[in-house]
Design a protein around this motif. Structure first.
Motif, PDB file in Angstrom:
ATOM      1  N   UNK A   1       0.848  -1.195   0.000  1.00 31.44           N
ATOM      2  CA  UNK A   1       0.000   0.000   0.000  1.00 31.44           C
ATOM      3  C   UNK A   1       0.883   1.245   0.000  1.00 31.44           C
ATOM      4  N   UNK A   2       0.560   2.177  -0.886  1.00 35.07           N
ATOM      5  CA  UNK A   2       1.324   3.434  -0.960  1.00 35.07           C
ATOM      6  C   UNK A   2       0.840   4.454   0.049  1.00 35.07           C
ATOM      7  N   UNK A   3      -0.262   4.160   0.710  1.00 32.93           N
ATOM      8  CA  UNK A   3      -0.810   5.071   1.716  1.00 32.93           C
ATOM      9  C   UNK A   3      -1.008   4.338   3.039  1.00 32.93           C
ATOM     10  N   UNK A   4      -1.022   5.116   4.109  1.00 31.14           N
ATOM     11  CA  UNK A   4      -1.287   4.537   5.430  1.00 31.14           C
ATOM     12  C   UNK A   4      -2.779   4.305   5.584  1.00 31.14           C
ATOM     13  N   UNK A   5      -3.168   3.322   6.382  1.00 32.62           N
ATOM     14  CA  UNK A   5      -4.597   3.084   6.601  1.00 32.62           C
ATOM     15  C   UNK A   5      -5.254   4.246   7.349  1.00 32.62           C
TER      16      UNK A   5
ATOM     17  N   UNK B   1      -3.649 -14.582  11.284  1.00 28.69           N
ATOM     18  CA  UNK B   1      -3.651 -13.117  11.343  1.00 28.69           C
ATOM     19  C   UNK B   1      -4.253 -12.630  12.660  1.00 28.69           C
ATOM     20  N   UNK B   2      -5.412 -13.180  13.020  1.00 27.28           N
ATOM     21  CA  UNK B   2      -6.059 -12.750  14.264  1.00 27.28           C
ATOM     22  C   UNK B   2      -5.183 -12.972  15.486  1.00 27.28           C
ATOM     23  N   UNK B   3      -4.571 -14.135  15.586  1.00 26.26           N
ATOM     24  CA  UNK B   3      -3.739 -14.427  16.745  1.00 26.26           C
ATOM     25  C   UNK B   3      -2.451 -13.598  16.741  1.00 26.26           C
ATOM     26  N   UNK B   4      -1.881 -13.337  15.561  1.00 32.00           N
ATOM     27  CA  UNK B   4      -0.662 -12.525  15.509  1.00 32.00           C
ATOM     28  C   UNK B   4      -0.944 -11.079  15.898  1.00 32.00           C
ATOM     29  N   UNK B   5      -2.169 -10.614  15.612  1.00 28.42           N
ATOM     30  CA  UNK B   5      -2.567  -9.288  16.095  1.00 28.42           C
ATOM     31  C   UNK B   5      -2.701  -9.323  17.614  1.00 28.42           C
TER      32      UNK B   5
ATOM     33  N   UNK C   1       0.481  -9.100  19.370  1.00 28.06           N
ATOM     34  CA  UNK C   1       1.216  -7.857  19.187  1.00 28.06           C
ATOM     35  C   UNK C   1       2.229  -7.893  18.078  1.00 28.06           C
ATOM     36  N   UNK C   2       2.197  -8.942  17.258  1.00 21.47           N
ATOM     37  CA  UNK C   2       3.177  -9.074  16.191  1.00 21.47           C
ATOM     38  C   UNK C   2       2.776  -8.292  14.946  1.00 21.47           C
ATOM     39  N   UNK C   3       1.468  -8.144  14.721  1.00 19.82           N
ATOM     40  CA  UNK C   3       0.961  -7.455  13.532  1.00 19.82           C
ATOM     41  C   UNK C   3       0.074  -6.281  13.914  1.00 19.82           C
ATOM     42  N   UNK C   4       0.067  -5.251  13.046  1.00 16.69           N
ATOM     43  CA  UNK C   4      -0.917  -4.180  13.079  1.00 16.69           C
ATOM     44  C   UNK C   4      -1.913  -4.447  11.960  1.00 16.69           C
ATOM     45  N   UNK C   5      -3.178  -4.159  12.217  1.00 16.33           N
ATOM     46  CA  UNK C   5      -4.238  -4.461  11.246  1.00 16.33           C
ATOM     47  C   UNK C   5      -5.016  -3.181  10.981  1.00 16.33           C
ATOM     48  N   UNK C   6      -5.132  -2.775   9.687  1.00 22.66           N
ATOM     49  CA  UNK C   6      -5.807  -1.527   9.367  1.00 22.66           C
ATOM     50  C   UNK C   6      -6.674  -1.610   8.136  1.00 22.66           C
ATOM     51  N   UNK C   7      -7.369  -0.507   7.870  1.00 21.64           N
ATOM     52  CA  UNK C   7      -8.233  -0.397   6.685  1.00 21.64           C
ATOM     53  C   UNK C   7      -7.905   0.887   5.948  1.00 21.64           C
ATOM     54  N   UNK C   8      -7.746   0.795   4.621  1.00 24.68           N
ATOM     55  CA  UNK C   8      -7.501   1.962   3.789  1.00 24.68           C
ATOM     56  C   UNK C   8      -8.812   2.715   3.555  1.00 24.68           C
ATOM     57  N   UNK C   9      -8.714   3.894   2.972  1.00 25.55           N
ATOM     58  CA  UNK C   9      -9.909   4.693   2.682  1.00 25.55           C
ATOM     59  C   UNK C   9     -10.832   3.975   1.709  1.00 25.55           C
ATOM     60  N   UNK C  10     -10.282   3.061   0.931  1.00 26.93           N
ATOM     61  CA  UNK C  10     -11.075   2.274  -0.028  1.00 26.93           C
ATOM     62  C   UNK C  10     -11.754   1.075   0.608  1.00 26.93           C
ATOM     63  N   UNK C  11     -11.460   0.823   1.887  1.00 27.37           N
ATOM     64  CA  UNK C  11     -12.023  -0.334   2.569  1.00 27.37           C
ATOM     65  C   UNK C  11     -11.163  -1.574   2.493  1.00 27.37           C
ATOM     66  N   UNK C  12     -10.028  -1.493   1.798  1.00 29.34           N
ATOM     67  CA  UNK C  12      -9.114  -2.632   1.682  1.00 29.34           C
ATOM     68  C   UNK C  12      -8.371  -2.832   3.002  1.00 29.34           C
ATOM     69  N   UNK C  13      -8.283  -4.074   3.457  1.00 29.81           N
ATOM     70  CA  UNK C  13      -7.600  -4.382   4.716  1.00 29.81           C
ATOM     71  C   UNK C  13      -6.114  -4.596   4.471  1.00 29.81           C
TER      72      UNK C  13
ATOM     73  N   UNK D   1       6.270  -2.441   5.851  1.00 28.03           N
ATOM     74  CA  UNK D   1       5.343  -2.188   4.742  1.00 28.03           C
ATOM     75  C   UNK D   1       3.919  -2.546   5.137  1.00 28.03           C
ATOM     76  N   UNK D   2       2.960  -1.722   4.666  1.00 22.97           N
ATOM     77  CA  UNK D   2       1.562  -2.106   4.762  1.00 22.97           C
ATOM     78  C   UNK D   2       1.251  -2.980   3.555  1.00 22.97           C
ATOM     79  N   UNK D   3       0.799  -4.199   3.793  1.00 23.49           N
ATOM     80  CA  UNK D   3       0.538  -5.178   2.738  1.00 23.49           C
ATOM     81  C   UNK D   3      -0.947  -5.525   2.749  1.00 23.49           C
ATOM     82  N   UNK D   4      -1.553  -5.586   1.578  1.00 18.51           N
ATOM     83  CA  UNK D   4      -2.977  -5.942   1.532  1.00 18.51           C
ATOM     84  C   UNK D   4      -3.165  -7.391   1.989  1.00 18.51           C
ATOM     85  N   UNK D   5      -4.199  -7.592   2.758  1.00 19.29           N
ATOM     86  CA  UNK D   5      -4.454  -8.917   3.330  1.00 19.29           C
ATOM     87  C   UNK D   5      -4.721  -9.940   2.235  1.00 19.29           C
ATOM     88  N   UNK D   6      -5.448  -9.540   1.201  1.00 16.72           N
ATOM     89  CA  UNK D   6      -5.781 -10.481   0.125  1.00 16.72           C
ATOM     90  C   UNK D   6      -4.531 -10.979  -0.601  1.00 16.72           C
TER      91      UNK D   6
END
Length: 522
Positions: A144-148, A325-329, A332-344, A293-298
């Protein structure tokens, strides 16, 4: 060990195979020429990445990836055997994988005797393999080129909630039900004090495979509870119905933050390695592409997909989204976010690093463990296909088969438990079997109820017997001493009546006839 050292210890026949595999121009009869040419070839900047792209066989590529991510460059014969066998089970192979890897120059066998053999990935080759793998994996994900717009992270929250849980377990302790579960009201109070709250489980769906108490608590708290139990921070006093903190639990908070976090990750790998046997490879891949890097979940899921296989009622989607993914969040190993487009999107937490000690506990190279069946608190026993031949013959003594689908479902009840005793099982042998078959995860309430049913068995014993009536007490005294009859007499009823075992009726009648007593048969 460097590549040159490995080549010096390699037989000239294998050196010729390596040279032939890459069509190298050198003398096949000079070991020095072979070594020199192979060294020059492997040291070219793009050689490893080019050679990896030319690997067409999926099984060889799979093992190549595992070797690249392996935490050490030295493997035992057993480690290599486990890795190659699992790859061969996943993909068809025409030739032993290890032979191909050795002929391609990725791994070398050193040692003087078969019992002392070890396998080496040369230092510079291993470094290039990892760089190649990193570049390959990163090319497959979408950055992702932008922050969530919004994101969440739970760094440190699970450690603080463990501290809260341990504080609540201080004397007089948390109350436990007969099946060893924390009372609902106390659990709800515990959730109110936690930074991340979960609802108690509802419904009767099957839950198994991810820890000792996974079937009784929601995902995150089940891990917290099992972690504390695994590390002996808590003690279940089932007789008193109380959960108490141990001395280790009181000292837990004194450990460094780094050590506690590393220990959590080690425990996660231990508890989840059976349903997700390639967990270490998955985490290594996630760490490779998501660090900084912010990486798309898909797109990340597409990279992880080859390492996933559905686990009974958990689909690959559930494994990826909730168990990984859920357990790694949660950890505390992962951060989980949503972009303005709704992409995780996800990103490695800057303050979180996978500890080396976790990688060294590589689940993929553990010895093959005995398959396990799953005993549910509702007395249902779930038997996976791989367990059928191992356990079902004995299990049928103590449980009734209810259905056959994705796995066989048996049910234990009072009748089946007492049937097991009737056919020769003892309470100790029965529980020993169930503990071993379930991997030590037999629910407390099932154990207690079965123990009660076994204690009830045999309070009254009913025998089938024949009654011998003698004319006088004196005749009864004579008959009971006769050879061939004395051993068949259970006892006397009054002065004139003897109890004879039912199955001995014919033999006793024949003996009496031969001795002149002429019995009257009824």
């Amino acid at each position: 060990m460097r590549l040159g050292d490995c080549l010096l210890q390699t037989d000239i026949l294998l050196l010729r195979d390596i040279a032939s595999n890459y069509q190298l121009e050198c003398s096949r009869f000079s070991k020095n020429d072979l070594i020199s040419t192979i060294l020059q070839t492997f040291r070219r900047r793009s050689f490893v990445s080019d050679a990896y792209r030319q690997v067409s066989e999926e099984a060889v590529r799979d093992v190549w990836v595992q070797l690249a991510l392996y935490p050490r460059n030295e493997l035992s014969a057993e480690d290599v055997d486990v890795i190659t066998k699992r790859a061969a089970a996943r993909f068809p192979v025409k030739k032993p994988i290890l032979s191909k890897l050795m002929q391609q120059g990725w791994i070398y066998r050193v040692g003087s005797r078969e019992s002392l053999y070890k396998y080496i990935i040369p230092d510079e080759i291993r470094l290039q393999m990892r760089q190649t793998l990193t570049e390959t994996v990163k090319s497959q994900v979408e950055l992702s080129s932008e922050d969530p717009v919004i994101w969440r992270e739970e760094a440190g929250s699970i450690l603080r909630d463990i501290s809260t849980f341990l504080q609540r377990a201080v004397s007089p302790g948390l109350k436990l039900t007969v099946d060893g579960t924390i009372f609902k009201k106390q659990f709800e109070k515990l959730m109110e004090l936690s930074e991340l709250q979960e609802e108690p489980l509802s419904g009767t769906g099957w839950r198994f495979g991810y820890g000792r108490r996974f079937h009784q608590y929601p995902d995150r708290f089940a891990f917290i509870y099992d972690y504390c139990y695994l590390r002996a921070l808590i003690q279940e006093d089932l007789e008193a119905g109380v959960l108490r903190i141990t001395q280790e639990g009181k000292e837990w908070a004194q450990q460094s933050l780094v050590d506690r976090k590393a220990d959590l990750l080690n425990s996660y790998a231990l508890l989840y390695r059976r349903p997700i046997p390639r967990l270490s490879l998955i985490i290594a891949s996630i760490q490779t592409v998501c660090e900084g890097n912010w990486v798309t979940v898909d797109s990340l899921k597409k990279v992880i997909q080859p390492y996933l296989a559905s686990y009974y009622f958990d689909t690959e989607d559930i494994l990826f989204e909730r168990r990984i993914i859920g357990m790694l969040v949660h950890l505390g190993l992962l951060q989980y976010g949503s972009l303005s487009t709704g992409v995780h999107v996800v990103r490695m937490n800057d303050s979180s690093v996978v500890p080396a000690s976790w990688a060294q506990a590589e689940p993929d190279t553990q010895k093959e463990t005995e398959p396990v069946l799953f005993i549910q608190p509702n007395f249902e026993v779930l038997v996976p296909k791989e367990c059928v031949d191992v356990y079902c013959k004995d299990l049928e003594d103590m449980a009734d088969l209810r259905s056959v689908d994705m796995m066989r479902v048996y049910r234990i009840n009072k009748t089946t438990t007492q049937r097991a005793i009737r056919v020769g099982w003892t309470d100790s042998s029965l529980f020993e079997f169930l503990d071993r078959a379930s991997g030590g995860l037999m629910p407390v309430n099932v154990r207690r109820m079965m123990q009660t049913w076994m204690e009830e068995y045999g309070k009254v014993t009913l025998y089938k017997a024949a009654v011998m009536e003698c004319r006088t007490p004196e005749v009864a005294d004579e008959v009971v001493q006769l050879p061939g009859i004395k051993s068949e007499v259970w006892g006397r009823i009054g002065d004139r009546h003897l109890l004879i075992r039912e199955e001995a009726f014919e033999n006793v009648a024949k003996t009496l006839e031969q001795m002149g007593y002429s019995p009257d048969l009824w």
